[in-house]
Design an enzyme around this catalytic site. Structure first.
Site, PDB file in Angstrom:
ATOM      1  N   ARG A   1       0.758  -1.301  -0.200  1.00 16.44           N
ATOM      2  CA  ARG A   1       0.214   0.111   0.110  1.00 16.44           C
ATOM      3  C   ARG A   1       1.169   1.487  -0.117  1.00 16.44           C
ATOM      4  O   ARG A   1       1.711   0.982   0.643  1.00 16.44           O
ATOM      5  CB  ARG A   1      -1.226  -0.279   1.512  1.00 16.44           C
ATOM      6  CG  ARG A   1      -2.125  -1.239   1.527  1.00 16.44           C
ATOM      7  CD  ARG A   1      -2.769  -0.942   2.785  1.00 16.44           C
ATOM      8  NE  ARG A   1      -2.491  -1.451   3.776  1.00 16.44           N
ATOM      9  CZ  ARG A   1      -2.367  -1.343   5.346  1.00 16.44           C
ATOM     10  NH1 ARG A   1      -3.373   0.074   5.022  1.00 16.44           N
ATOM     11  NH2 ARG A   1      -1.342  -2.178   5.861  1.00 16.44           N
TER      12      ARG A   1
ATOM     13  N   TYR B   1      -3.207 -20.721   7.400  1.00 20.69           N
ATOM     14  CA  TYR B   1      -2.472 -20.492   7.982  1.00 20.69           C
ATOM     15  C   TYR B   1      -1.946 -21.381   8.073  1.00 20.69           C
ATOM     16  O   TYR B   1      -0.191 -20.933   8.520  1.00 20.69           O
ATOM     17  CB  TYR B   1      -3.058 -19.543   8.427  1.00 20.69           C
ATOM     18  CG  TYR B   1      -2.203 -18.681   9.403  1.00 20.69           C
ATOM     19  CD1 TYR B   1      -2.055 -17.168   8.924  1.00 20.69           C
ATOM     20  CD2 TYR B   1      -2.283 -18.145  10.675  1.00 20.69           C
ATOM     21  CE1 TYR B   1      -1.391 -16.379   9.623  1.00 20.69           C
ATOM     22  CE2 TYR B   1      -1.767 -17.970  11.273  1.00 20.69           C
ATOM     23  CZ  TYR B   1      -1.469 -16.613  11.021  1.00 20.69           C
ATOM     24  OH  TYR B   1       0.091 -15.627  11.854  1.00 20.69           O
TER      25      TYR B   1
HETATM   26  P1  NAD Z   1      -1.185  -7.393   8.996  1.00 19.54           P
HETATM   27  O1  NAD Z   1      -2.320  -7.914   8.520  1.00 19.54           O
HETATM   28  O2  NAD Z   1      -1.104  -6.402   9.870  1.00 19.54           O
HETATM   29  O3  NAD Z   1       0.466  -6.862   7.937  1.00 19.54           O
HETATM   30  C1  NAD Z   1       0.356  -7.162   7.145  1.00 19.54           C
HETATM   31  C2  NAD Z   1       0.683  -6.154   6.019  1.00 19.54           C
HETATM   32  O4  NAD Z   1       1.228  -7.238   4.988  1.00 19.54           O
HETATM   33  C3  NAD Z   1      -0.417  -5.394   5.813  1.00 19.54           C
HETATM   34  O5  NAD Z   1       0.516  -3.602   5.383  1.00 19.54           O
HETATM   35  C4  NAD Z   1      -0.624  -5.594   3.747  1.00 19.54           C
HETATM   36  O6  NAD Z   1      -0.867  -3.950   3.516  1.00 19.54           O
HETATM   37  C5  NAD Z   1       0.621  -5.785   3.801  1.00 19.54           C
HETATM   38  N1  NAD Z   1       0.166  -6.581   2.416  1.00 19.54           N
HETATM   39  C6  NAD Z   1      -0.596  -7.936   2.236  1.00 19.54           C
HETATM   40  N2  NAD Z   1       0.008  -7.986   0.995  1.00 19.54           N
HETATM   41  C7  NAD Z   1       1.325  -7.613   0.235  1.00 19.54           C
HETATM   42  C8  NAD Z   1       1.683  -8.204  -0.480  1.00 19.54           C
HETATM   43  N3  NAD Z   1       1.193  -8.850  -1.734  1.00 19.54           N
HETATM   44  N4  NAD Z   1       2.642  -7.141  -0.831  1.00 19.54           N
HETATM   45  C9  NAD Z   1       3.794  -6.765   0.570  1.00 19.54           C
HETATM   46  N5  NAD Z   1       2.900  -6.814   1.327  1.00 19.54           N
HETATM   47  C10 NAD Z   1       1.630  -6.904   1.704  1.00 19.54           C
HETATM   48  O7  NAD Z   1      -0.388  -8.982   9.773  1.00 19.54           O
HETATM   49  P2  NAD Z   1       0.452  -8.510  11.464  1.00 19.54           P
HETATM   50  O8  NAD Z   1      -0.510  -8.722  12.461  1.00 19.54           O
HETATM   51  O9  NAD Z   1       1.637  -7.021  10.873  1.00 19.54           O
HETATM   52  O10 NAD Z   1       1.385  -9.746  11.091  1.00 19.54           O
HETATM   53  C11 NAD Z   1       2.581 -10.160  10.593  1.00 19.54           C
HETATM   54  C12 NAD Z   1       3.309 -11.330  10.665  1.00 19.54           C
HETATM   55  O11 NAD Z   1       3.265 -11.279  11.836  1.00 19.54           O
HETATM   56  C13 NAD Z   1       2.468 -12.155   9.869  1.00 19.54           C
HETATM   57  O12 NAD Z   1       3.530 -13.348   9.498  1.00 19.54           O
HETATM   58  C14 NAD Z   1       1.901 -13.148  10.935  1.00 19.54           C
HETATM   59  O13 NAD Z   1       1.144 -14.233  10.125  1.00 19.54           O
HETATM   60  C15 NAD Z   1       2.247 -12.990  12.194  1.00 19.54           C
HETATM   61  N6  NAD Z   1       1.492 -12.773  12.849  1.00 19.54           N
HETATM   62  C16 NAD Z   1       1.060 -11.978  13.660  1.00 19.54           C
HETATM   63  C17 NAD Z   1       0.189 -11.962  14.476  1.00 19.54           C
HETATM   64  C18 NAD Z   1      -0.333 -10.831  14.801  1.00 19.54           C
HETATM   65  O14 NAD Z   1      -1.542 -10.746  16.664  1.00 19.54           O
HETATM   66  N7  NAD Z   1      -0.562 -10.196  14.570  1.00 19.54           N
HETATM   67  C19 NAD Z   1       0.418 -13.090  15.809  1.00 19.54           C
HETATM   68  C20 NAD Z   1       0.889 -14.152  14.829  1.00 19.54           C
HETATM   69  C21 NAD Z   1       2.199 -14.044  13.507  1.00 19.54           C
END
Ligand code: NAD
Length: 320
Positions: free
Chosen positions: A36, A142
């Protein structure tokens, strides 16, 4: 870590991780990227920012070279509930983006971090004190992506010597950016609704325990693991980390300490409930504590106090 490239930097973790890394390592040293482009975002305004779709391997390599990156923090992914709704997209993004990022790390000899999740466990995993090494047969897309991702990162370490590191995050609770479609999002939404409506309808059933962690502890864990002495890391991908395990009624009770008339009701979403039930109740983070000194500062009570205070001032600022 001198020049750090972060993918998915505008998400729930990235929005805070990038600012934290810029504080520690310098603004120009942290190259934030996301699919984005949001001009007025603090991340875009406080240091280098590039639009990057992680499925575009060529551009990722170009950007990493341009900024002489030596560390990649790969966050872009589709989270559990969204991945269940769009499984093929999840596979393509979660696995395609990861292998692209690992390839750049291999080619440019970068240190590498990506988070796994408690979603990497499944219904046959022991529910309590879930060990570092245990049964991992998840039933969600996932979860399949996360297990495959852990193994792929191990493979890049053993086969190519890439310094890959990772944690299995529990549900993360934060007030800066909204969560991105995970099963534990209720534990964030509830605080917003408690302040705005004094009521919340929960999509996860009473009595469903899951691990959680407050964002400041998650950011510290990432930096501590990346700075850890590699010779002490028995597991690279990925360490169990957690701060607390609770069920929805526990958060409601914690909120009532500050908002006594807060009312909780339930309207269970079968999809997210099934995902939650397939995950552990409480994981064991002993290996992370022993190998790289993982610690947390926030329990449910301390987190609730901080969340409510920070959210109140955030929501007030929005109004004024
Ligand atoms: P999120 O969904 O808040 O953010 C993901 C970001 O990736 C978004 O800003 C989105 O715009 C971007 N995105 C989507 N498609 C994309 C693409 N093709 N290219 C580039 N960017 C793209 O996720 P998060 O919560 O920040 O999680 C980040 C990582 O941490 C992930 O791997 C998630 O599985 C892991 N994780 C998160 C949590 C949690 O509670 N938030 C818990 C366990 C693991």
């Amino acid at each position: 870590m001198k020049n750090i490239l972060v993918t998915g930097a505008l998400g729930q973790i990235g929005s805070e991780l990038v600012m934290c890394l810029r504080d520690v390592y310098g603004s120009d040293q942290v190259i934030a990227t996301d699919i984005r482009h949001v001009e007025d975002h603090p991340i875009v305004q406080s240091g280098p920012y590039e639009v990057l779709d992680v499925t575009d391997a060529h551009r990722m390599h170009e950007l990493a070279k341009k900024y002489q990156v030596d560390t990649i923090m790969h966050l872009a992914a589709l989270l559990s509930a969204t991945a269940e709704a769009k499984p093929l997209l999840a596979w393509n993004l979660n696995m395609g983006g990861l292998v692209n990022a690992l390839e750049v790390a291999r080619e440019l000899e970068c240190q590498f971090f990506t988070p796994s999740s408690i979603g990497a466990f499944g219904p046959s995993t022991p529910k309590k004190q879930t060990g570092q090494e245990t049964i991992q047969r998840p039933t969600t897309m996932y979860g399949v992506n996360k297990v495959a991702g852990e193994l792929l990162c191990d493979y890049y370490f053993h086969k190519f010597g890439v310094d890959t590191r990772g944690v299995r995050f529990p549900g993360l609770i934060s007030y800066v950016a909204p969560p991105g479609g995970g099963t534990t999002d209720y534990a964030v939404d509830i605080y917003y609704q408690a302040i705005q409506q004094r009521a919340y309808t929960c999509y996860i059933a009473e009595g469903t325990y899951m691990d959680m962690m407050y964002m400041p502890d998650a950011l510290k864990a990432i930096i501590d693991l990346m700075e850890a002495d590699p010779s002490r890391l028995r597991y690279r991908n990925a360490y169990n980390v957690t701060a607390m395990s609770f069920q929805p009624g526990d958060v409601a009770a914690a909120i009532r300490q500050y908002i006594p008339d807060f009312v909780m009701s339930y309207q269970v979403d079968p999809v997210r409930q099934a995902i939650a039930e397939s995950w552990p109740d409480a994981i064991d983070a002993t290996a992370a504590r022993e190998d790289w000194g993982f610690t947390t500062e926030y329990d449910l009570s301390k987190m609730t106090e901080d969340m409510l205070a920070k959210l109140r001032s955030k929501l007030l600022q929005k109004v004024s």
